[in-house]
Design a protein around this motif. Structure first.
Motif, PDB file in Angstrom:
ATOM      1  N   TYR A  27       0.833  -1.197   0.000  1.00  0.00           N
ATOM      2  CA  TYR A  27       0.000   0.000   0.000  1.00  0.00           C
ATOM      3  C   TYR A  27       0.872   1.253   0.000  1.00  0.00           C
ATOM      4  N   LYS A  28       1.885   1.258   0.831  1.00  0.00           N
ATOM      5  CA  LYS A  28       2.796   2.411   0.895  1.00  0.00           C
ATOM      6  C   LYS A  28       3.525   2.603  -0.435  1.00  0.00           C
ATOM      7  N   GLU A  29       3.923   1.491  -1.056  1.00  0.00           N
ATOM      8  CA  GLU A  29       4.573   1.571  -2.370  1.00  0.00           C
ATOM      9  C   GLU A  29       3.608   2.146  -3.412  1.00  0.00           C
ATOM     10  N   GLU A  30       2.338   1.677  -3.380  1.00  0.00           N
ATOM     11  CA  GLU A  30       1.346   2.187  -4.325  1.00  0.00           C
ATOM     12  C   GLU A  30       1.103   3.677  -4.103  1.00  0.00           C
ATOM     13  N   GLU A  31       1.058   4.091  -2.855  1.00  0.00           N
ATOM     14  CA  GLU A  31       0.852   5.509  -2.551  1.00  0.00           C
ATOM     15  C   GLU A  31       2.010   6.354  -3.079  1.00  0.00           C
ATOM     16  N   ALA A  32       3.226   5.862  -2.909  1.00  0.00           N
ATOM     17  CA  ALA A  32       4.393   6.586  -3.425  1.00  0.00           C
ATOM     18  C   ALA A  32       4.313   6.683  -4.952  1.00  0.00           C
ATOM     19  N   LYS A  33       3.893   5.608  -5.601  1.00  0.00           N
ATOM     20  CA  LYS A  33       3.764   5.618  -7.062  1.00  0.00           C
ATOM     21  C   LYS A  33       2.637   6.555  -7.494  1.00  0.00           C
ATOM     22  N   TYR A  34       1.543   6.562  -6.735  1.00  0.00           N
ATOM     23  CA  TYR A  34       0.443   7.481  -7.042  1.00  0.00           C
ATOM     24  C   TYR A  34       0.941   8.927  -6.979  1.00  0.00           C
ATOM     25  N   ASN A  35       1.673   9.244  -5.920  1.00  0.00           N
ATOM     26  CA  ASN A  35       2.196  10.603  -5.769  1.00  0.00           C
ATOM     27  C   ASN A  35       3.118  10.976  -6.919  1.00  0.00           C
ATOM     28  N   THR A  36       3.924  10.017  -7.357  1.00  0.00           N
ATOM     29  CA  THR A  36       4.822  10.255  -8.501  1.00  0.00           C
ATOM     30  C   THR A  36       4.015  10.575  -9.756  1.00  0.00           C
ATOM     31  N   VAL A  37       3.004   9.749 -10.024  1.00  0.00           N
ATOM     32  CA  VAL A  37       2.168   9.947 -11.216  1.00  0.00           C
ATOM     33  C   VAL A  37       1.418  11.270 -11.116  1.00  0.00           C
ATOM     34  N   TYR A  38       0.824  11.530  -9.959  1.00  0.00           N
ATOM     35  CA  TYR A  38       0.015  12.731  -9.813  1.00  0.00           C
ATOM     36  C   TYR A  38       0.858  14.000  -9.961  1.00  0.00           C
ATOM     37  N   LYS A  39       2.036  13.993  -9.362  1.00  0.00           N
ATOM     38  CA  LYS A  39       2.924  15.155  -9.510  1.00  0.00           C
ATOM     39  C   LYS A  39       3.303  15.359 -10.971  1.00  0.00           C
ATOM     40  N   TYR A  40       3.530  14.260 -11.674  1.00  0.00           N
ATOM     41  CA  TYR A  40       3.918  14.335 -13.084  1.00  0.00           C
ATOM     42  C   TYR A  40       2.790  14.928 -13.937  1.00  0.00           C
ATOM     43  N   GLN A  53       3.356   7.762 -22.313  1.00  0.00           N
ATOM     44  CA  GLN A  53       4.303   8.775 -21.851  1.00  0.00           C
ATOM     45  C   GLN A  53       4.381   8.798 -20.327  1.00  0.00           C
ATOM     46  N   VAL A  54       3.234   8.693 -19.666  1.00  0.00           N
ATOM     47  CA  VAL A  54       3.211   8.707 -18.200  1.00  0.00           C
ATOM     48  C   VAL A  54       3.969   7.492 -17.664  1.00  0.00           C
ATOM     49  N   VAL A  55       3.719   6.323 -18.253  1.00  0.00           N
ATOM     50  CA  VAL A  55       4.404   5.102 -17.814  1.00  0.00           C
ATOM     51  C   VAL A  55       5.908   5.251 -18.015  1.00  0.00           C
ATOM     52  N   GLU A  56       6.296   5.720 -19.183  1.00  0.00           N
ATOM     53  CA  GLU A  56       7.728   5.848 -19.497  1.00  0.00           C
ATOM     54  C   GLU A  56       8.420   6.875 -18.607  1.00  0.00           C
ATOM     55  N   ASP A  57       7.790   8.011 -18.410  1.00  0.00           N
ATOM     56  CA  ASP A  57       8.436   9.096 -17.664  1.00  0.00           C
ATOM     57  C   ASP A  57       8.424   8.897 -16.147  1.00  0.00           C
TER      58      ASP A  57
END
Length: 137
Positions: A27-40, A53-57
């Motif tokens: 869950y913590k890993e998913e949250e960190a990934k969510y934050n990465t995607v959302y910031k991007y 592009q989102v996946v690659e970047d």
């Protein structure tokens, strides 16, 4: 009600509930990934990014981004080039669970089934023979 289950990602035992489908670590890993995607995608220059592009970047897996979209954590109204696959055919859509073609096809199949059931009902009713005896006294 909560129950013990194995995490679908890592296999660790955790208490499954309505809010989490994975263990605390995942869950913590998913949250960190969510934050990465959302910031991007919140950056002005990235708002029109496609899923590829989102996946690659970001390095975040596509299935997780789709999970975030389906759970409503990423609102597609703000990101015109993002979408998720139709549950039936896989075509990229932006709302509901099925694309318009699949909806139309399913409605057509249901209409045809209703017509066939109505025809069978009429045949069954017509197949009944009633004898009326008309006696004159």
């Amino acid at each position: 009600m909560s129950q013990l289950d194995n995490c679908p990602n890592c296999g660790q035992i955790y208490i499954k509930n309505a809010f989490r489908e994975v263990c605390e670590t995942c869950y913590k890993e998913e949250e960190a990934k969510y934050n990465t995607v959302y910031k991007y995608i919140r950056q002005r220059e990235n708002r029109t990014a496609t899923m590829d592009q989102v996946v690659e970047d970001t390095g975040v897996e596509e299935y997780l981004i789709i999970k975030f979209i389906r759970k409503g954590r990423i609102q597609l109204a703000h990101f015109p080039n993002l979408g998720y696959p139709c549950d039936r055919c896989g075509r990229i859509i932006r709302e509901d669970k099925l694309c318009q073609n699949c909806k139309k096809d399913i409605h057509g199949q249901l209409s045809q089934l209703e017509r066939e059931e109505e025809r069978e009902r009429v045949i069954r009713e017509e197949g009944k023979t009633y004898h009326v005896i008309n006696k004159k006294f």
